[in-house]
Design an enzyme around this catalytic site. Sequence first.
Site, PDB file in Angstrom:
ATOM      1  N   PHE A 172       0.830  -1.213   0.000  1.00 29.58           N
ATOM      2  CA  PHE A 172       0.000   0.000   0.000  1.00 29.58           C
ATOM      3  C   PHE A 172       0.860   1.256   0.000  1.00 29.58           C
ATOM      4  O   PHE A 172       1.887   1.319   0.672  1.00 29.58           O
ATOM      5  CB  PHE A 172      -0.907  -0.024   1.231  1.00 29.58           C
ATOM      6  CG  PHE A 172      -1.582   1.290   1.545  1.00 29.58           C
ATOM      7  CD1 PHE A 172      -2.466   1.859   0.648  1.00 29.58           C
ATOM      8  CD2 PHE A 172      -1.334   1.940   2.743  1.00 29.58           C
ATOM      9  CE1 PHE A 172      -3.092   3.066   0.933  1.00 29.58           C
ATOM     10  CE2 PHE A 172      -1.950   3.143   3.037  1.00 29.58           C
ATOM     11  CZ  PHE A 172      -2.831   3.712   2.132  1.00 29.58           C
ATOM     12  N   HIS A 173       0.434   2.253  -0.797  1.00 29.12           N
ATOM     13  CA  HIS A 173       1.066   3.573  -0.826  1.00 29.12           C
ATOM     14  C   HIS A 173      -0.016   4.603  -0.551  1.00 29.12           C
ATOM     15  O   HIS A 173      -0.925   4.803  -1.363  1.00 29.12           O
ATOM     16  CB  HIS A 173       1.699   3.829  -2.193  1.00 29.12           C
ATOM     17  CG  HIS A 173       2.580   5.042  -2.241  1.00 29.12           C
ATOM     18  ND1 HIS A 173       2.187   6.276  -1.767  1.00 29.12           N
ATOM     19  CD2 HIS A 173       3.841   5.219  -2.703  1.00 29.12           C
ATOM     20  CE1 HIS A 173       3.153   7.155  -1.939  1.00 29.12           C
ATOM     21  NE2 HIS A 173       4.176   6.547  -2.511  1.00 29.12           N
ATOM     22  N   SER A 174       0.084   5.292   0.580  1.00 28.50           N
ATOM     23  CA  SER A 174      -0.951   6.275   0.921  1.00 28.50           C
ATOM     24  C   SER A 174      -0.694   7.595   0.211  1.00 28.50           C
ATOM     25  O   SER A 174       0.325   7.780  -0.463  1.00 28.50           O
ATOM     26  CB  SER A 174      -0.970   6.508   2.430  1.00 28.50           C
ATOM     27  OG  SER A 174       0.075   7.373   2.809  1.00 28.50           O
TER      28      SER A 174
END
Length: 952
Positions: free
Chosen positions: A808-810
């Site tokens: 995941f990359h916010s």
Amino acid sequence: MPPKYRDSDIVASFNGKWISWLHTAVAYTAFIGALAAGLSLHWHKIVQNEFYGWPQEWFPSVSATIGDHYPERSIFQLFIALTSGPRFALVGLWYVLTRRPNSTLPKFILGVGIFRTLTCGGWTYITSTDDHDWHDIFMISYLVSTIPWTFGVIAMSPKNPTAVQYRKYFSGTFYATILPLIYFFIQHKVHHVAGAYTIYSFFEWALVLLDVGFDAVTMIEFQNFEIQVRDLKGISRGAGNKVVADAILEKEKNREARAVFDNRFSWFGLLNAAADVYTGFVFWSMLTSLGLCVWYFPLWHMGISGYEVLVMCTVSPFLLSIRPLRYIFTKYVRICHLLSLSGLLAYLIKDPANRLFAVGFGVWMSCLSWAATFYGERSQTHRLEARISAFAIGLILSSLAKFAFHTNNPIWPIMHGPNDGWNKTGLALAVVAVLVSTRSTASSGADLPAPGPTKGSATLTAFGIAGLFFSMHSLLSDSSTMILWVWEGYPVRGPLAVPHGAVTLLAMGFGLLIGLFTPSLARSWVFYGIGSVGAAVLTTSKHWTGYYGALVLAVYTMAAAPVLLGQAARHSPAKTFGIGFLVYNFLVLAHVWIVAYAFVPGGPLMREHTDWVMSAMMLCIGAGVFSLSAQPPSPKAKGKPTAPNPAARKQRAYYVYVLLFLELLAISVAYLRFPSYNYTPYHPETKSITAGIWTIHFSLDNDMWSSERRMRDVIRELEIDVMGLLESDLQRIIMGNRDTTQFLAEDLGMYVDFGPGPNKHTWGSALLSKFPIVNSTHHLLPSPVGELAPAIEATIDAYGELVDVFVFHSGQEEDPEDRRLQSEYLAARMKATPRPAILLSYLVTKPLQGNYHTYVGEKSGMRDIDPSDWDRWCEYILYKGLRRAAYARVSRSTITDTEIQVGKFVVGQPEGSNDIIPEEQVPEGLRFPALFRGQGVRGHRYHVFDEPRYYA
């Protein structure tokens, strides 16, 4: 004149058809005899494969039948050896039947036939058990040479409708069988579907029967031959002591083969065509590298850097509006092409800014050179067609080179010796190619008009050129781009970059042939409508449906290239190519803005609008088609008969030869790159998972070199089993249309999931895993204001237990509401899974503050790998349902701007405590490599803690 020999000199004779009968009978006996012996003696053994046996699998493959057991192997080898005599005789007789003056094709097919026979002996007597690599080399050589053999034999077939019909039936069925063969092989090898290998085996046996049957058709023609043995010295009657036997074969009358092969073959002509194509390859190599080099600067500036203006260097054809300059550039086009090679020399420049300037100058000169070349050749239609063919096939060669080199072009300026660049070789070949192929143009500087009237709008033609170039660059400059558009994760429900990248290349080649041989179809509104439907299907659909649309668009784009470029050459090059490249540049910027809207003025207007960009591309091409509709078609395009032009026909043939050779290479690369899918973790004895997270900065290191090899080395040395990669989507013009995960997965022996796709407007996330990926889902997390946040939710099979892995990359720091919504979304997903889970992430939060408590704790059910590690801001590893054994932070060197974080987990054990224990209390298989202690290696070392942490 009296006959030279008397009938009484003939001591033996027989009809030529018996050679075909003997070849067919012995070849079938070899295979069917081995199959009968295998089924009766070793049935259960030969149906067993790496995944299943009886009863799931119940029919053996060809290789298992003929290569693994006695006496099947001996039966096959005995009879296949007996086949060799009739086989060589069959190939020789076919040459005698089809040879004719001034034709080289029969000699070429003779060589292919001999080569096929020798390679058949190679894979027959060297089985995969003996030497897997050499068996595969001989097998693929045999299969690849089958293509020119079948097409060449059909092309030279005498006018016998029955024989031609049978050959087309056997060859057509043969090639149609390959598609389901590949499908069921993938079902077996990739998806491990029970029974798929049995179905695959039936198609494999069908190929064998059809291959032999194709050659059996020769008995129809050979029945007109009589092979005689003459006694020249009368030795059979006791009249001599020297034996001389000679078979004198009757010849058929010469006949015409396909027009493309009619004339005397010239190696210089073929060399000239190959050099011309390589010059086109150099153009596409430099053009595709320009955006990649420009991208380096806004990437490090995190915004507009000023270097972006160099994307406009493609508009150099505007200089051709000045008559004296137009005269110079068209007359001395060779010098222009040589000057453009500065784009290849750029790899020698270490400073990124100066390297970019060298590339920009190379692209400036290359665009100018090709526009001048097209314009200068317009007075001679066949010469113009040759240059257009070279330009289009050069794109196919560029895409093929990237297919072979894991989506990196080996002569790009981001490549050099340490990362396996072929810059010196590429430059040397480019100099030779330019000197061979770029003589002065047909006009020699004069403004000689194109034959016939010139109608249509130059401006509309320029828009058509813009749409054409953008389609070629954004979608076709890499064979995996459109495949990743439709990829949606595991289980596999669509094409794979390998092997289906070769299918994209085949579609491109097929489209170009349509444009060359049926221009009336290529310029029609009906075909344009078909291409537009393909673009719409690609944009809106996924899996196989989306890919079928991609293939239709690939065929249409390449078919439109000859007619649109031919129309552009009729008008002022400053208008058609100058305006064309200018509009193309705006399409490129729009293509960037759909994902990079946060970095550019007015960017939010283009946010997530791939549909707008694709629509604009097709409308531009439509403008070119509209201009074409006003131009009267040539007599050939109208379907009227024209007098044959042997020179033009022969010249076209050479470019077709080069194209066919490249397509054969594509098939070979697909075969050689097909993954083994037999991967194992580094320490299975401990049932451990070593998981890492790394933000790879789009695979460009601090000095603007491609960083895949350096990444590969550190991932391997850290013994990482599961790797999350962020900022990994490179399938855009500004990033070179690359896919780093292909090289890493193949070289490290890992499964890979790339997602979400390039048409989903994120900076990308990817998952590499030594463990099979059972299922995966791609998420676009809530991002009402800022950039879209990508996530992969995958389930892996680790030692027989299912484990969920999230990558995941916010969103960015500037968008706090986006990050809050994303934290809640992801926490809900992690809480919902009942399985053990690992999060490999880029969270943009401080430990124990803000959204951290959403990601860690009751809302998510996840634990932090080390709550005491206060010095984090972006990268975090979280987990649940596994025992955390160790944690380390490893410095990045100059590869990217972010460190590597790595954790070790044990499957099937409780989570444990946060107590840190000495390394001596940890089993060897759960320790991190000592290689990175102290100063480490190549700039990578344990830092922050200066050593790994181990937990009870």
